[in-house]
Design an enzyme around this catalytic site. Structure first.
Site, PDB file in Angstrom:
ATOM      1  N   LYS A 126      43.589  37.543  46.111  1.00  0.00           N
ATOM      2  CA  LYS A 126      43.832  37.815  47.536  1.00  0.00           C
ATOM      3  C   LYS A 126      44.643  36.656  48.121  1.00  0.00           C
ATOM      4  O   LYS A 126      44.799  35.618  47.498  1.00  0.00           O
ATOM      5  CB  LYS A 126      42.510  37.977  48.284  1.00  0.00           C
ATOM      6  CG  LYS A 126      41.489  38.842  47.558  1.00  0.00           C
ATOM      7  CD  LYS A 126      42.011  40.230  47.262  1.00  0.00           C
ATOM      8  CE  LYS A 126      41.018  41.058  46.480  1.00  0.00           C
ATOM      9  NZ  LYS A 126      41.606  42.108  45.672  1.00  0.00           N
TER      10      LYS A 126
HETATM   11  C1  LIG Z   1      39.776  47.077  47.304  1.00  0.00           C
HETATM   12  C2  LIG Z   1      38.851  46.089  46.662  1.00  0.00           C
HETATM   13  N1  LIG Z   1      37.529  46.166  46.898  1.00  0.00           N
HETATM   14  C3  LIG Z   1      36.657  45.289  46.368  1.00  0.00           C
HETATM   15  C4  LIG Z   1      37.082  44.268  45.545  1.00  0.00           C
HETATM   16  C5  LIG Z   1      36.082  43.331  44.955  1.00  0.00           C
HETATM   17  O1  LIG Z   1      36.260  42.023  45.449  1.00  0.00           O
HETATM   18  P1  LIG Z   1      35.472  40.789  44.809  1.00  0.00           P
HETATM   19  O2  LIG Z   1      36.187  40.413  43.549  1.00  0.00           O
HETATM   20  O3  LIG Z   1      35.543  39.709  45.859  1.00  0.00           O
HETATM   21  O4  LIG Z   1      34.072  41.225  44.566  1.00  0.00           O
HETATM   22  C6  LIG Z   1      38.447  44.139  45.265  1.00  0.00           C
HETATM   23  C7  LIG Z   1      38.924  43.073  44.383  1.00  0.00           C
HETATM   24  O5  LIG Z   1      39.933  43.145  43.731  1.00  0.00           O
HETATM   25  C8  LIG Z   1      39.354  45.074  45.840  1.00  0.00           C
HETATM   26  O6  LIG Z   1      40.672  45.002  45.607  1.00  0.00           O
END
Ligand SMILES: Cc1ncc(COP(=O)(O)O)c(C=O)c1O
Length: 374
Positions: free
Chosen positions: A176
Protein backbone atom coordinates in the site's frame (compact mmCIF):
# COMPACT_ATOMS: atom_id res chain seq x y z
CA UNK A 1 5.80 -1.40 -5.52
CA UNK A 2 8.68 -0.17 -3.42
CA UNK A 3 7.83 1.50 -0.12
CA UNK A 4 9.10 5.07 0.34
CA UNK A 5 10.91 4.69 3.65
CA UNK A 6 13.95 6.60 4.92
CA UNK A 7 15.97 7.98 7.79
CA UNK A 8 12.97 9.63 9.42
CA UNK A 9 11.10 6.34 9.82
CA UNK A 10 14.27 4.64 11.11
CA UNK A 11 14.73 7.40 13.70
CA UNK A 12 11.08 7.25 14.77
CA UNK A 13 11.37 3.48 15.34
CA UNK A 14 14.69 3.95 17.17
CA UNK A 15 13.07 6.52 19.49
CA UNK A 16 10.39 3.98 20.41
CA UNK A 17 13.03 1.37 21.18
CA UNK A 18 14.85 3.89 23.39
CA UNK A 19 11.61 4.71 25.22
CA UNK A 20 11.27 1.11 26.42
CA UNK A 21 7.55 0.99 25.46
CA UNK A 22 7.40 -0.95 22.22
CA UNK A 23 3.92 -2.55 22.32
CA UNK A 24 0.61 -0.69 21.85
CA UNK A 25 0.94 2.66 23.64
CA UNK A 26 1.22 6.41 23.01
CA UNK A 27 2.45 6.18 19.41
CA UNK A 28 -0.51 3.96 18.49
CA UNK A 29 -2.92 6.45 20.09
CA UNK A 30 -1.29 9.32 18.18
CA UNK A 31 -1.31 7.45 14.88
CA UNK A 32 -5.00 6.60 15.31
CA UNK A 33 -5.94 10.22 15.88
CA UNK A 34 -3.83 11.50 13.03
CA UNK A 35 -4.92 8.84 10.52
CA UNK A 36 -8.62 9.10 11.35
CA UNK A 37 -8.34 12.91 11.10
CA UNK A 38 -6.62 12.69 7.72
CA UNK A 39 -9.42 10.58 6.20
CA UNK A 40 -12.18 12.53 7.92
CA UNK A 41 -13.29 9.65 10.15
CA UNK A 42 -14.53 10.26 13.68
CA UNK A 43 -12.66 7.30 15.26
CA UNK A 44 -9.64 5.18 14.37
CA UNK A 45 -8.71 1.87 15.99
CA UNK A 46 -5.28 0.60 14.95
CA UNK A 47 -4.93 -3.16 14.52
CA UNK A 48 -2.43 -5.70 13.23
CA UNK A 49 -3.69 -5.78 9.61
CA UNK A 50 -6.58 -4.92 7.34
CA UNK A 51 -7.59 -8.57 7.52
CA UNK A 52 -8.06 -8.34 11.29
CA UNK A 53 -9.85 -4.99 10.86
CA UNK A 54 -12.29 -6.63 8.42
CA UNK A 55 -12.85 -9.51 10.83
CA UNK A 56 -13.60 -7.03 13.64
CA UNK A 57 -16.03 -5.10 11.39
CA UNK A 58 -18.15 -8.20 10.75
CA UNK A 59 -17.86 -9.30 14.40
CA UNK A 60 -19.05 -5.84 15.55
CA UNK A 61 -22.06 -6.14 13.24
CA UNK A 62 -22.97 -9.44 14.90
CA UNK A 63 -22.78 -11.34 11.63
CA UNK A 64 -22.52 -15.11 12.01
CA UNK A 65 -23.68 -18.53 10.86
CA UNK A 66 -26.65 -18.45 8.48
CA UNK A 67 -25.82 -14.91 7.32
CA UNK A 68 -24.58 -13.97 3.87
CA UNK A 69 -22.00 -11.29 3.16
CA UNK A 70 -21.76 -10.01 -0.42
CA UNK A 71 -18.16 -9.44 -1.52
CA UNK A 72 -16.44 -8.92 -4.87
CA UNK A 73 -14.55 -12.02 -5.95
CA UNK A 74 -12.24 -9.55 -7.76
CA UNK A 75 -10.23 -8.71 -4.65
CA UNK A 76 -7.45 -9.97 -2.43
CA UNK A 77 -8.77 -13.13 -0.78
CA UNK A 78 -8.93 -11.53 2.70
CA UNK A 79 -12.13 -9.69 1.65
CA UNK A 80 -14.00 -12.99 1.32
CA UNK A 81 -12.16 -14.79 4.13
CA UNK A 82 -13.38 -12.40 6.83
CA UNK A 83 -16.96 -13.59 6.22
CA UNK A 84 -15.80 -17.17 6.77
CA UNK A 85 -14.01 -16.15 10.01
CA UNK A 86 -17.36 -15.17 11.58
CA UNK A 87 -19.08 -18.33 10.30
CA UNK A 88 -21.04 -16.49 7.58
CA UNK A 89 -21.15 -17.28 3.86
CA UNK A 90 -19.35 -15.03 1.38
CA UNK A 91 -21.45 -14.47 -1.74
CA UNK A 92 -19.49 -13.32 -4.76
CA UNK A 93 -20.68 -10.31 -6.78
CA UNK A 94 -19.28 -9.25 -10.13
CA UNK A 95 -17.64 -5.85 -10.72
CA UNK A 96 -17.86 -3.01 -13.22
CA UNK A 97 -15.43 -3.27 -16.14
CA UNK A 98 -14.16 0.32 -15.89
CA UNK A 99 -13.08 0.52 -12.25
CA UNK A 100 -13.15 -3.10 -11.05
CA UNK A 101 -15.55 -2.23 -8.21
CA UNK A 102 -19.03 -3.43 -7.23
CA UNK A 103 -22.13 -1.35 -8.03
CA UNK A 104 -25.87 -1.70 -7.42
CA UNK A 105 -26.05 -3.37 -10.84
CA UNK A 106 -23.58 -6.10 -9.84
CA UNK A 107 -24.73 -6.54 -6.24
CA UNK A 108 -28.51 -6.70 -6.79
CA UNK A 109 -28.58 -10.14 -8.48
CA UNK A 110 -26.81 -11.86 -5.57
CA UNK A 111 -28.66 -10.27 -2.64
CA UNK A 112 -31.05 -12.63 -0.81
CA UNK A 113 -33.17 -12.33 2.35
CA UNK A 114 -30.12 -13.70 4.23
CA UNK A 115 -27.79 -10.89 3.10
CA UNK A 116 -26.62 -9.01 6.19
CA UNK A 117 -23.68 -7.04 4.85
CA UNK A 118 -21.91 -5.86 1.71
CA UNK A 119 -18.17 -5.30 1.60
CA UNK A 120 -17.30 -2.59 -0.92
CA UNK A 121 -13.64 -2.56 -1.97
CA UNK A 122 -11.78 0.48 -3.35
CA UNK A 123 -9.87 -1.90 -5.57
CA UNK A 124 -6.23 -1.10 -6.22
CA UNK A 125 -6.76 2.48 -5.03
CA UNK A 126 -9.72 3.14 -7.33
CA UNK A 127 -12.46 4.73 -5.18
CA UNK A 128 -15.75 2.84 -5.44
CA UNK A 129 -18.99 4.81 -5.81
CA UNK A 130 -20.12 3.96 -2.26
CA UNK A 131 -22.88 6.56 -1.69
CA UNK A 132 -25.55 5.04 -4.00
CA UNK A 133 -24.69 1.59 -2.63
CA UNK A 134 -25.01 2.82 0.95
CA UNK A 135 -28.47 4.27 0.27
CA UNK A 136 -29.61 1.15 -1.59
CA UNK A 137 -28.34 -1.16 1.18
CA UNK A 138 -29.77 0.93 4.01
CA UNK A 139 -33.26 0.66 2.43
CA UNK A 140 -32.85 -3.12 2.65
CA UNK A 141 -31.32 -3.35 6.13
CA UNK A 142 -27.92 -4.40 4.75
CA UNK A 143 -24.81 -3.03 6.48
CA UNK A 144 -21.98 -1.68 4.34
CA UNK A 145 -18.34 -2.21 5.28
CA UNK A 146 -15.73 -0.44 3.16
CA UNK A 147 -12.60 -2.48 2.48
CA UNK A 148 -10.41 0.58 2.15
CA UNK A 149 -7.20 -1.48 2.25
CA UNK A 150 -5.93 0.35 -0.83
CA UNK A 151 -7.70 3.69 -0.36
CA UNK A 152 -5.40 5.92 1.74
CA UNK A 153 -5.04 9.15 -0.22
CA UNK A 154 -7.95 8.48 -2.63
CA UNK A 155 -10.59 11.19 -3.11
CA UNK A 156 -14.31 10.56 -3.29
CA UNK A 157 -16.85 13.24 -4.23
CA UNK A 158 -14.58 16.07 -3.09
CA UNK A 159 -13.42 14.55 0.22
CA UNK A 160 -11.11 11.77 1.36
CA UNK A 161 -12.38 8.29 0.39
CA UNK A 162 -13.42 5.93 3.18
CA UNK A 163 -13.81 8.48 5.95
CA UNK A 164 -17.60 8.66 5.79
CA UNK A 165 -18.06 4.88 6.09
CA UNK A 166 -19.96 3.44 9.07
CA UNK A 167 -17.11 0.94 9.20
CA UNK A 168 -13.98 0.91 7.07
CA UNK A 169 -10.84 -1.24 7.16
CA UNK A 170 -7.44 0.02 5.99
CA UNK A 171 -4.15 -1.74 5.28
CA UNK A 172 -0.59 -0.59 5.93
CA UNK A 173 1.08 -3.56 4.25
CA UNK A 174 4.10 -2.48 2.15
CA UNK A 175 2.06 -3.04 -1.05
CA UNK A 176 0.00 0.00 0.00
CA UNK A 177 1.10 3.65 -0.19
CA UNK A 178 1.41 4.19 3.55
CA UNK A 179 3.17 1.32 5.32
CA UNK A 180 3.92 0.25 8.87
CA UNK A 181 5.45 -3.09 7.78
CA UNK A 182 2.23 -4.90 8.64
CA UNK A 183 -0.71 -3.07 10.14
CA UNK A 184 -4.25 -1.90 9.70
CA UNK A 185 -6.90 0.45 11.01
CA UNK A 186 -10.62 0.27 11.58
CA UNK A 187 -12.36 3.62 11.22
CA UNK A 188 -15.95 4.36 12.15
CA UNK A 189 -18.35 7.21 12.72
CA UNK A 190 -19.87 5.41 15.72
CA UNK A 191 -18.29 5.98 19.17
CA UNK A 192 -19.77 2.80 20.63
CA UNK A 193 -18.46 0.61 17.81
CA UNK A 194 -15.05 2.27 18.21
CA UNK A 195 -14.99 1.61 21.96
CA UNK A 196 -15.94 -2.02 21.48
CA UNK A 197 -13.39 -2.48 18.66
CA UNK A 198 -10.70 -1.08 20.99
CA UNK A 199 -11.65 -3.66 23.59
CA UNK A 200 -11.97 -6.55 21.15
CA UNK A 201 -8.50 -5.98 19.68
CA UNK A 202 -7.09 -6.40 23.20
CA UNK A 203 -8.70 -9.64 24.43
CA UNK A 204 -11.91 -7.87 25.49
CA UNK A 205 -10.04 -6.22 28.40
CA UNK A 206 -11.86 -3.53 30.36
CA UNK A 207 -8.67 -1.44 30.77
CA UNK A 208 -5.92 -1.16 28.18
CA UNK A 209 -2.36 -2.12 29.15
CA UNK A 210 -1.32 1.52 28.52
CA UNK A 211 -4.01 2.89 30.91
CA UNK A 212 -3.06 0.34 33.54
CA UNK A 213 0.56 1.38 33.23
CA UNK A 214 -0.32 5.08 33.62
CA UNK A 215 -2.39 4.52 36.75
CA UNK A 216 -0.77 5.26 40.13
CA UNK A 217 -3.00 2.71 41.83
CA UNK A 218 -3.19 -1.01 41.06
CA UNK A 219 -5.87 -1.58 38.42
CA UNK A 220 -7.58 -4.93 38.10
CA UNK A 221 -8.81 -5.52 34.59
CA UNK A 222 -11.68 -7.79 33.69
CA UNK A 223 -12.40 -9.51 30.40
CA UNK A 224 -15.83 -8.37 29.27
CA UNK A 225 -16.16 -10.64 26.24
CA UNK A 226 -14.04 -13.03 24.20
CA UNK A 227 -11.67 -10.84 22.22
CA UNK A 228 -8.52 -11.17 20.16
CA UNK A 229 -4.92 -10.02 20.10
CA UNK A 230 -5.11 -7.72 17.08
CA UNK A 231 -2.90 -4.95 18.46
CA UNK A 232 -0.51 -2.76 16.51
CA UNK A 233 2.84 -1.98 18.16
CA UNK A 234 4.25 1.47 18.93
CA UNK A 235 7.19 0.59 16.66
CA UNK A 236 4.79 0.25 13.74
CA UNK A 237 2.74 3.31 14.67
CA UNK A 238 5.84 5.52 14.94
CA UNK A 239 6.71 4.58 11.35
CA UNK A 240 3.08 5.17 10.35
CA UNK A 241 3.08 8.71 11.78
CA UNK A 242 6.05 9.63 9.57
CA UNK A 243 4.52 7.87 6.55
CA UNK A 244 1.26 9.75 7.00
CA UNK A 245 3.14 13.07 6.71
CA UNK A 246 4.46 11.85 3.34
CA UNK A 247 1.13 10.57 2.02
CA UNK A 248 0.14 13.68 0.03
CA UNK A 249 3.52 13.73 -1.71
CA UNK A 250 3.20 10.00 -2.46
CA UNK A 251 -0.22 10.47 -4.04
CA UNK A 252 0.99 13.49 -6.07
CA UNK A 253 3.97 11.58 -7.47
CA UNK A 254 1.92 8.46 -8.24
CA UNK A 255 -0.68 10.52 -10.07
CA UNK A 256 2.10 12.17 -12.13
CA UNK A 257 3.54 8.78 -13.03
CA UNK A 258 0.06 7.42 -13.83
CA UNK A 259 -0.57 10.40 -16.13
CA UNK A 260 2.76 9.60 -17.81
CA UNK A 261 1.72 5.98 -18.46
CA UNK A 262 -1.70 7.10 -19.72
CA UNK A 263 -0.18 9.55 -22.21
CA UNK A 264 2.60 7.28 -23.44
CA UNK A 265 0.31 4.25 -23.89
CA UNK A 266 -2.69 6.11 -25.35
CA UNK A 267 -2.06 5.04 -28.96
CA UNK A 268 -1.27 1.38 -28.23
CA UNK A 269 -3.93 -0.73 -29.98
CA UNK A 270 -5.91 -3.10 -27.75
CA UNK A 271 -4.54 -1.67 -24.51
CA UNK A 272 -6.72 0.13 -21.97
CA UNK A 273 -5.23 1.97 -19.00
CA UNK A 274 -7.09 2.41 -15.71
CA UNK A 275 -8.27 5.98 -15.08
CA UNK A 276 -10.01 8.17 -12.49
CA UNK A 277 -13.73 7.47 -12.16
CA UNK A 278 -16.24 10.33 -12.57
CA UNK A 279 -16.78 10.45 -8.77
CA UNK A 280 -13.24 10.67 -7.51
CA UNK A 281 -9.48 10.46 -7.80
CA UNK A 282 -7.42 7.28 -7.58
CA UNK A 283 -4.18 7.08 -5.65
CA UNK A 284 -3.00 4.64 -8.34
CA UNK A 285 -1.77 2.11 -5.82
CA UNK A 286 -2.09 -0.38 -8.68
CA UNK A 287 -1.74 1.00 -12.19
CA UNK A 288 -3.36 -1.73 -14.24
CA UNK A 289 -3.76 -2.10 -17.97
CA UNK A 290 -6.15 -4.41 -19.77
CA UNK A 291 -5.06 -6.21 -22.93
CA UNK A 292 -7.68 -6.74 -25.63
CA UNK A 293 -7.61 -8.85 -28.80
CA UNK A 294 -6.01 -6.03 -30.83
CA UNK A 295 -2.83 -6.16 -28.72
CA UNK A 296 -0.41 -8.62 -30.37
CA UNK A 297 0.82 -10.36 -27.17
CA UNK A 298 -1.10 -12.30 -24.56
CA UNK A 299 -0.86 -11.16 -20.96
CA UNK A 300 1.63 -13.99 -20.21
CA UNK A 301 3.78 -13.09 -23.24
CA UNK A 302 3.89 -9.41 -22.27
CA UNK A 303 4.81 -10.27 -18.66
CA UNK A 304 7.63 -12.44 -20.04
CA UNK A 305 8.81 -9.66 -22.41
CA UNK A 306 8.85 -7.21 -19.50
CA UNK A 307 10.75 -9.70 -17.31
CA UNK A 308 13.33 -10.19 -20.12
CA UNK A 309 13.87 -6.41 -20.08
CA UNK A 310 14.40 -6.50 -16.31
CA UNK A 311 10.96 -5.07 -15.53
CA UNK A 312 8.95 -6.61 -12.72
CA UNK A 313 5.23 -6.43 -13.51
CA UNK A 314 2.44 -8.56 -12.07
CA UNK A 315 -0.69 -10.33 -13.26
CA UNK A 316 -3.77 -8.32 -12.27
CA UNK A 317 -6.07 -8.62 -9.26
CA UNK A 318 -7.05 -12.18 -8.32
CA UNK A 319 -10.51 -13.75 -8.45
CA UNK A 320 -11.16 -15.38 -5.08
CA UNK A 321 -13.82 -17.76 -6.45
CA UNK A 322 -11.18 -19.47 -8.60
CA UNK A 323 -8.84 -20.25 -5.72
CA UNK A 324 -8.63 -23.75 -4.22
CA UNK A 325 -9.75 -22.25 -0.89
CA UNK A 326 -13.18 -21.64 -2.50
CA UNK A 327 -13.35 -24.79 -4.65
CA UNK A 328 -16.96 -25.98 -4.69
CA UNK A 329 -18.23 -22.72 -3.16
CA UNK A 330 -21.39 -21.88 -5.15
CA UNK A 331 -21.42 -18.66 -7.17
CA UNK A 332 -23.25 -17.12 -10.11
CA UNK A 333 -21.69 -15.90 -13.36
CA UNK A 334 -18.82 -13.49 -12.82
CA UNK A 335 -17.90 -12.57 -16.41
CA UNK A 336 -16.23 -9.20 -15.79
CA UNK A 337 -14.25 -10.53 -12.84
CA UNK A 338 -12.97 -13.43 -14.94
CA UNK A 339 -12.13 -11.23 -17.91
CA UNK A 340 -10.28 -8.63 -15.84
CA UNK A 341 -8.38 -11.21 -13.83
CA UNK A 342 -7.26 -12.92 -17.07
CA UNK A 343 -6.39 -9.87 -19.16
CA UNK A 344 -4.99 -7.23 -16.80
CA UNK A 345 -1.49 -6.64 -15.56
CA UNK A 346 -0.13 -4.20 -13.02
CA UNK A 347 2.78 -2.04 -14.17
CA UNK A 348 5.60 -0.93 -11.87
CA UNK A 349 4.82 2.32 -10.05
CA UNK A 350 6.62 3.54 -6.94
CA UNK A 351 7.44 6.90 -5.42
CA UNK A 352 11.12 6.96 -6.39
CA UNK A 353 10.51 5.74 -9.97
CA UNK A 354 12.39 7.89 -12.48
CA UNK A 355 11.13 9.01 -15.90
CA UNK A 356 13.87 6.83 -17.48
CA UNK A 357 12.67 3.76 -15.60
CA UNK A 358 9.12 4.44 -16.68
CA UNK A 359 10.22 4.98 -20.30
CA UNK A 360 11.84 1.52 -20.25
CA UNK A 361 8.55 -0.11 -19.20
CA UNK A 362 6.63 1.83 -21.86
CA UNK A 363 9.15 0.96 -24.56
CA UNK A 364 8.71 -2.81 -24.04
CA UNK A 365 4.93 -2.48 -24.29
CA UNK A 366 5.07 -0.25 -27.37
CA UNK A 367 7.79 -2.25 -29.16
CA UNK A 368 5.72 -5.43 -28.79
CA UNK A 369 2.89 -3.60 -30.59
CA UNK A 370 5.24 -2.46 -33.38
CA UNK A 371 5.27 1.18 -32.19
CA UNK A 372 8.23 3.52 -31.71
CA UNK A 373 9.20 4.75 -28.22
CA UNK A 374 6.85 7.44 -26.89
C1 LIG B 1 -8.62 -5.19 -1.01
C2 LIG B 1 -7.79 -5.78 0.09
N1 LIG B 1 -8.38 -6.17 1.23
C3 LIG B 1 -7.68 -6.68 2.27
C4 LIG B 1 -6.31 -6.82 2.20
C5 LIG B 1 -5.57 -7.41 3.35
O1 LIG B 1 -4.71 -6.46 3.94
P1 LIG B 1 -3.64 -6.90 5.04
O2 LIG B 1 -2.48 -7.51 4.31
O3 LIG B 1 -3.27 -5.61 5.74
O4 LIG B 1 -4.30 -7.85 5.96
C6 LIG B 1 -5.64 -6.42 1.03
C7 LIG B 1 -4.19 -6.58 0.93
O5 LIG B 1 -3.61 -6.71 -0.12
C8 LIG B 1 -6.40 -5.89 -0.04
O6 LIG B 1 -5.81 -5.49 -1.18
Amino acid sequence: MKPWLGEEEAQAAADVVASGWVAQGPRVAEFETRFAGSVGAAHGVAVSSCTTALHLCLHLLGIGPGDEVVVPSFSFIATANCAVYVGATPVFADVEPEDGNVSIRTVEPVVTPRTRALIVVDQGGMPADVEPLRRWCSERGIAVVEDAACAAGCRYRGGPAGGAADLAAWSFHPRKLLTTGEGGMLTTSDPELAARARRLREHGMSVSAADRHRSRQPVLESYLEVGFNYRMTDLQAAVGIVQLRKLDAMVRRRRELAAGYTAMLADVPGLRTVRDPAWGEANFQSFWVELGAAYPLSRGELLAALADAGVSARAGIMAAHRQPAYAGHPHGDLPVTERLTDTTLILPLYHAMTEQEQARVVEVIRRAAGLRAA
